[in-house]
Design an enzyme around this catalytic site. Structure first.
Site, PDB file in Angstrom:
ATOM      1  N   CYS A 272      -6.672   3.385   0.694  1.00 12.81           N
ATOM      2  CA  CYS A 272      -8.064   3.772   0.407  1.00 12.81           C
ATOM      3  C   CYS A 272      -8.469   4.997   1.232  1.00 12.81           C
ATOM      4  O   CYS A 272      -8.646   4.897   2.457  1.00 12.81           O
ATOM      5  CB  CYS A 272      -8.984   2.580   0.705  1.00 12.81           C
ATOM      6  SG  CYS A 272     -10.736   2.974   0.664  1.00 12.81           S
TER       7      CYS A 272
ATOM      8  N   CYS B 106     -11.920   4.766   3.019  1.00 12.42           N
ATOM      9  CA  CYS B 106     -11.855   3.849   4.164  1.00 12.42           C
ATOM     10  C   CYS B 106     -11.487   4.602   5.437  1.00 12.42           C
ATOM     11  O   CYS B 106     -12.005   4.322   6.522  1.00 12.42           O
ATOM     12  CB  CYS B 106     -10.823   2.746   3.915  1.00 12.42           C
ATOM     13  SG  CYS B 106     -11.176   1.664   2.513  1.00 12.42           S
TER      14      CYS B 106
END
Length: 317
Positions: A77, A80
């Site tokens: 991700c 993230c």
């Protein structure tokens, strides 16, 4: 958010993996060697890598003292990796007033399921063992800093651990606070509430949340306003009707509101816990959700709430 998430199953899983007579064991490398690393030696107690086995001790139990901000992420991700370092920086600056718990959703799918995560990064705040607010996606540092400040301000009176951590860090929490400009939106909502115009007050708080979903003060105030509106029309005879119809969930919910309005908080909690225990499916979810909403009217340190939360966990499992 509160009431939609049930964390009891994770507690049971953690207990199953706990060695007899000991606390849950933290793996040497909870992150599996990948993903955004936790903050280094400067703040070992405020940024934690959490797994399903350590969730009970590191998130639920710690959240009884200070709020725990749960950062759900994955190695693949990109956003993230933008969000996590900012949260780590702010947690280190907070010096124990709140805890950052980082959870790899790929390695810990049960936690992701419990929080009903649909996209990441997903951030959830747990206080008093229950989720209280959340947001999705990476956010700029100024907005995150403001969000943390609002969160601590909203929970400080309910969670003494916040002020204790601030005092240890050298913060002058007992000194005369510097008065900040009042938010005109909050002022308008409070004025409507003082007039007894609950609909206008609720609308004002909902408008704040529409633009700032993580506004902790507005979330807490909206729950209070909604209950006050229900309490004003609460019918004491609802209690008798509910006693005569124990399987009528609507009647039990109305009776619980009437009991809280009459200051019989323990009786209201017990009624809904018993309703949860003897129902299933949608009826059980409605009773549980309403009970958790009533919990939000009281501080997380309230013994009646603590006792009822334990009873609710037993009723569910």
């Amino acid at each position: 958010m509160a009431g939609a998430v049930d964390l009891s199953g994770l507690k049971a899983r953690a207990e199953q993996r706990t060695p007899a007579g000991g606390a849950p064991q933290r793996p040497a490398d909870p992150s599996g060697g990948g993903g955004p690393p936790a903050a280094g030696g400067g703040a070992p107690d405020v940024v934690l890598d959490v797994t399903e086995e350590t969730f009970q001790a590191e998130v639920i139990e710690r959240s009884m003292q200070v709020p725990v901000v749960v950062d759900l992420w994955a190695e693949w991700c990109g956003p993230c990796k933008q969000l996590s370092p900012v949260l780590e920086k702010l947690a280190a600056e907070g010096r124990g007033a709140w805890i950052l718990a980082k959870i790899d959703v790929d390695a810990n799918p049960r936690i992701s399921q419990a929080f009903q995560v649909q996209s990441i990064p997903h951030v959830v705040v747990v206080a008093g063992g229950q989720p209280v607010t959340s947001f999705n996606g990476a956010q700029p540092e100024p907005q995150l800093r403001q969000w943390i400040t609002q969160l601590l301000d909203a929970l400080r009176d309910q969670m003494p651990g916040i002020a204790e951590a601030e005092a240890r860090a050298g913060g002058e929490v007992d000194a005369e606070p510097v008065e900040e400009p009042e938010d005109p939106r909050i002022v308008a909502a409070e004025e409507a509430l003082e007039r007894g115009d609950y609909a206008a007050a609720a609308q004002a708080y909902e408008e704040i949340l529409a633009s700032e979903p993580a506004h902790a003060e507005a979330q807490a105030a909206l729950a209070q306003v909604k209950f006050l509106e229900r309490a004003e029309s609460a019918d004491p005879s609802a209690i008798g009707r509910a006693d005569a119809a124990p399987d009528d969930v609507d009647a039990q919910i109305a009776a619980a509101d009437a009991q809280v309005a009459a200051q019989d908080v323990t009786g209201a909690f017990d009624r809904l816990v018993q309703t949860v225990a003897r129902t299933a499916g949608d009826d059980r979810d409605r009773a549980r959700t309403h009970l958790v909403e009533l919990f939000e009217l009281f501080g997380t340190e309230d013994e009646r709430v603590t006792t009822a939360r334990r009873a609710l966990a037993r009723a569910l499992y």
